[in-house]
Design a protein around this motif. Structure first.
Motif, PDB file in Angstrom:
ATOM      1  N   GLY A 251       0.705  -1.330  -0.041  1.00  0.00           N
ATOM      2  CA  GLY A 251       0.084  -0.006   0.067  1.00  0.00           C
ATOM      3  C   GLY A 251       0.707   1.290  -0.153  1.00  0.00           C
ATOM      4  O   GLY A 251       0.437   2.406   0.142  1.00  0.00           O
ATOM      5  N   ARG A 252       2.304   1.099  -0.487  1.00  0.00           N
ATOM      6  CA  ARG A 252       2.927   2.388  -0.259  1.00  0.00           C
ATOM      7  C   ARG A 252       3.488   3.091  -1.820  1.00  0.00           C
ATOM      8  O   ARG A 252       4.072   3.867  -2.006  1.00  0.00           O
ATOM      9  CB  ARG A 252       4.387   2.264   0.373  1.00  0.00           C
ATOM     10  CG  ARG A 252       3.935   1.760   2.073  1.00  0.00           C
ATOM     11  CD  ARG A 252       5.348   1.646   2.703  1.00  0.00           C
ATOM     12  NE  ARG A 252       4.946   1.151   4.014  1.00  0.00           N
ATOM     13  CZ  ARG A 252       4.724   2.252   5.125  1.00  0.00           C
ATOM     14  NH1 ARG A 252       4.777   3.576   5.081  1.00  0.00           N
ATOM     15  NH2 ARG A 252       4.445   1.600   6.560  1.00  0.00           N
ATOM     16  N   GLY A 253       2.397   2.315  -2.905  1.00  0.00           N
ATOM     17  CA  GLY A 253       2.923   2.928  -4.143  1.00  0.00           C
ATOM     18  C   GLY A 253       4.272   1.940  -4.636  1.00  0.00           C
ATOM     19  O   GLY A 253       4.799   1.023  -3.850  1.00  0.00           O
ATOM     20  N   ALA A 254       4.845   2.429  -5.570  1.00  0.00           N
ATOM     21  CA  ALA A 254       5.867   1.987  -6.238  1.00  0.00           C
ATOM     22  C   ALA A 254       7.285   2.634  -5.353  1.00  0.00           C
ATOM     23  O   ALA A 254       7.088   3.738  -4.917  1.00  0.00           O
ATOM     24  CB  ALA A 254       6.438   2.397  -7.539  1.00  0.00           C
ATOM     25  N   LEU A 255       8.298   1.818  -5.024  1.00  0.00           N
ATOM     26  CA  LEU A 255       9.466   2.300  -4.002  1.00  0.00           C
ATOM     27  C   LEU A 255      10.669   2.196  -4.770  1.00  0.00           C
ATOM     28  O   LEU A 255      10.783   1.287  -5.705  1.00  0.00           O
ATOM     29  CB  LEU A 255       9.378   1.701  -2.809  1.00  0.00           C
ATOM     30  CG  LEU A 255       7.898   1.388  -1.976  1.00  0.00           C
ATOM     31  CD1 LEU A 255       8.037   0.279  -0.907  1.00  0.00           C
ATOM     32  CD2 LEU A 255       7.729   2.791  -1.404  1.00  0.00           C
TER      33      LEU A 255
END
Length: 345
Positions: free
Chosen positions: A142-146
């Motif tokens: 749930g943190r998007g692309a990292l």
């Protein structure tokens, strides 16, 4: 038992010195995974080679190929996360694309290296190991692309390569790293959620969005040349808070009248575009039709604009340029809300 997919695309992390001089991407994803060593926690890693190029040679169609490979991996229920090994020169563009279209809670993590695979002090294995650990962690969902590099975790959007050779070359204009990697990732912030854009189709490959830099004595010749070459969008990087100068501002007005979407960024590398000055400054450029990028890096704004223009083409919108301009302006205005650290978690 977390199961990850590693997608190799080349870059310094996969490069070795050539007999003719200089390094070139040669190592496969399997070789990178082997160099990273065994992982704790019963993590399994499946490897696939997508590309084998140094990232300064990537084109938009290559970015779409990487995006499609990520989507293909995430279409499987047995995959818990995806890691993309990538060259650092244009990692910020691929990271932006993957983040903008990311529609799944499972993590997509990019990493690379500053020192080639055959260097005695190569940083690739450690960076890749950290990226795999981050992708396997439930707290990364749930943190998007990292982007994971040198022990730090960044949100992908807002990322820029800020140093040519340093062990940590990356910075995020919206507030720095959101976490660090020790034995596992430890997060300080969670970016707000953003509605994903549609994944790019074939039209994305051929969209032309050029970058034009302002400098003392700059006229509109390069901007006009971009229009003659068929540019559908142009990102102008002005001085200071986005000041192009009078002659380049005149070119922005002509481009806008011709239906070309013009984004207005800053060449400084950090800070937001703020219309403060007339007489060829950002005030006049915005009046001429330019869309202020806020703090969005020009390289990533180019990817965002290309996505929007390609989608408008696919939709056969009769007023595609104005639709794209309005949407581009709205997304740039709200970019900070997605990428800035907003909540301790």
């Amino acid at each position: 038992m977390p199961h990850l997919v590693l997608l190799g695309t080349g870059g310094t992390i996969a490069s070795r010195r050539m007999p003719s001089g200089g390094s070139k991407a040669t190592d496969s994803a399997a070789e990178l995974a082997a160099a990273a060593g065994d992982l704790d926690g019963d993590i399994t890693v499946e490897v696939h080679d997508v590309l084998a190029v140094n990232s300064f040679n990537l084109e938009l169609r290559d970015l779409r190929t990487i995006s499609d490979a990520v989507a293909h991996a995430l279409a499987r229920d047995d995959v818990d996360g995806v890691v993309v090994s990538h060259g650092t020169d244009t990692l910020e563009e691929t990271a932006a694309l993957l983040d903008l279209v990311h529609d799944d809670p499972r993590p997509v993590v990019l990493t690379g290296a500053q020192r080639s695979a055959d260097a005695p002090d190569t940083d690739g294995p450690r960076n890749l190991r950290d990226a795999l650990v981050v992708a396997a962690a439930p707290d990364s969902r749930g943190r998007g692309a990292l982007v994971v590099f040198a022990g730090e975790v960044f949100s992908a959007f807002g990322l820029r390569k800020a140093h040519t050779l340093a062990a940590q070359p990356f910075a995020n204009v919206f507030g720095g790293p959101i976490g660090r990697v020790l034995e596992r990732p430890e997060y300080a912030f969670r970016p707000d959620a953003r509605a994903p854009l549609a994944r790019p189709g074939a039209a994305f490959d051929a969209v032309r969005v050029d970058l034009v830099l302002a400098y003392p004595g700059a006229d509109s010749w390069l901007l006009d040349a971009a229009l003659r070459a068929g540019a559908q969008g142009v990102i102008v990087l002005g001085g200071g808070a986005g000041n192009p100068g009078t002659r380049l501002t005149d070119g922005i007005a002509r481009a806008s009248r011709a239906g070309v979407v013009v984004g207005l960024g800053t060449r400084t590398g950090a800070g937001a575009v703020v219309p403060l000055y007339a007489g060829g400054g950002a005030v006049d450029a915005v009046h001429a039709g330019a869309v202020p990028l806020g703090a969005v890096p020009g390289t990533q704004a180019r990817i965002l604009l290309a996505l929007i223009l390609a989608e408008a083409q696919d939709a056969a919108d009769d007023d595609a340029a104005e639709t794209a301009r309005s949407r581009f302006a709205r997304l740039c205005t709200h970019a900070d809300a997605r990428s800035a650290p907003s909540a301790v978690l």
